[in-house]
Scaffold this active site. Structure first.
Site, short mmCIF file in Angstrom:
data_model
loop_
_atom_site.label_atom_id
_atom_site.label_comp_id
_atom_site.label_asym_id
_atom_site.label_seq_id
_atom_site.Cartn_x
_atom_site.Cartn_y
_atom_site.Cartn_z
N CYS B 87 31.83 49.98 38.24
CA CYS B 87 31.77 51.43 38.19
C CYS B 87 30.48 51.88 37.49
O CYS B 87 29.41 51.67 38.02
CB CYS B 87 33.02 51.99 37.51
SG CYS B 87 33.30 53.73 37.86
N HIS B 195 37.74 49.22 40.39
CA HIS B 195 38.05 48.58 39.10
C HIS B 195 39.07 47.45 39.25
O HIS B 195 40.27 47.68 39.06
CB HIS B 195 38.67 49.63 38.17
CG HIS B 195 37.71 50.64 37.65
ND1 HIS B 195 36.98 50.45 36.49
CD2 HIS B 195 37.36 51.87 38.11
CE1 HIS B 195 36.23 51.53 36.27
NE2 HIS B 195 36.44 52.39 37.24
N GLU B 197 39.70 45.23 37.15
CA GLU B 197 40.37 45.01 35.85
C GLU B 197 41.57 45.94 35.69
O GLU B 197 42.39 45.73 34.80
CB GLU B 197 39.36 45.19 34.70
CG GLU B 197 39.02 46.61 34.31
CD GLU B 197 37.98 47.28 35.22
OE1 GLU B 197 37.74 46.77 36.32
OE2 GLU B 197 37.44 48.33 34.81
#
Lengths: 76, 221
Positions: B87, B195, B197
């Site tokens: 990002c 993302h 994660e």
């Protein structure tokens, strides 16, 4: 001494902000607007004797992203 | 595998990335403040996290790209260490020149924050080796400037060299050729807007992002 750097998107790079502004102008009844491109202006207060080459270097290294933007330097 | 996560003023996904790194490697990452001029010795993987470094002043990622630590990250990348930008981290990596192109304002102007379908376009990289070819995965995005731009020659080259790692499988932000993530020429630097994660634990609603971190952890051994 002062210099003014104008940063604009390169031709052919889509400018969604400009499009939204254009749309809003039309919404206000301004029908004669063909296109809108948004950019930014940065004013530099510089030490006397700063060379054009130095200002250009500032533009290339930080002020503009030359992948998508053009810049124009005017000394005030 | 030793990992590090860079922290800028305005980073807000640094801890998420650290958790994902720790889960994959079993070791706590070094958290490295942007003013540092070097990385801890022995770091094999560096994460450049999401967030709004320097309030997105000038351009997203432009100020962070000038941080002292990014010189150390560029050196590490040149030495073949893995660098992973998510990002805002992707924006920082393009602004430093570690990855080609630029991330512009989303075509629809709006901030986009939702789960999106991605297609894994390259399964040969150290980041994507645990995905199947053309597999579709679901990963969240949360960005305002995710509209990937590069000139046509650069896009052709990226595609020709298999450097597009992920593509959007739906309309998200107007990115050129639906590109969601790109690799550098050597394949050790990846930047992506989504993302992973945020999709690496069962509690996140899915594990599609976890394999990226597991792949990296096994690549580093």
């Amino acid at each position: 001494m002062k210099a003014r750097v104008t940063i604009t998107l390169k031709n052919g790079v889509l400018d969604p902000q400009g499009k939204a502004i254009h749309h809003a102008l039309e919404g206000l009844g301004f029908s004669g607007v063909n296109d809108v491109r948004a950019g930014k202006m940065i004013e530099l207060d510089l030490a006397d004797g700063t060379s054009d080459a130095e200002i250009e270097d500032m533009c290339r290294k930080l002020l503009a992203n030359t992948v998508i933007e053009n810049f124009r330097i005017e000394r005030a | 595998m030793q990992t590090a996560v860079i922290v800028f003023p305005g980073s807000n996904c640094d801890r998420d990335l650290a958790v994902a790194f720790e889960q994959a490697t079993g070791k706590k990452p070094h958290m490295v403040w942007h003013q540092e001029t070097s990385l801890p010795a022995g770091v094999d993987l560096i994460g450049v996290p999401g967030g709004f470094s320097y309030g997105d002043y000038l351009r997203s990622g432009a100020m962070a790209a000038q941080s002292p630590v990014m010189r150390a990250v560029a050196d590490a990348a040149a030495q073949g260490r893995y660098v992973f930008g998510v990002c805002n981290g992707f924006q920082v990596l393009t602004e430093t020149g570690l990855l080609p192109g630029a991330l512009m304002r989303n075509a629809g102007i709006s901030f986009v924050c939702r789960d999106v379908r991605l297609k894994v376009a390259n399964t040969q990289s150290a980041f994507t080796s645990l995905y199947d070819a053309d597999e579709e995965i679901l990963v969240p995005v949360a960005h305002h400037d995710g509209n990937y731009f590069a000139d046509a020659d650069t896009l052709d080259r990226l595609e020709g060299e298999g450097r597009v790692a992920f593509r959007y499988a739906e309309q998200v932000n107007g990115s050129a050729r639906d590109i969601a993530g790109v690799l550098n020429e050597a394949g050790n630097v990846l930047g992506m807007m989504p993302h992973p994660e945020r999709r690496s634990e069962a509690a996140h609603g899915g594990l599609d992002g976890k394999r990226l971190f597991d792949a990296l952890a096994s690549a580093g051994r």
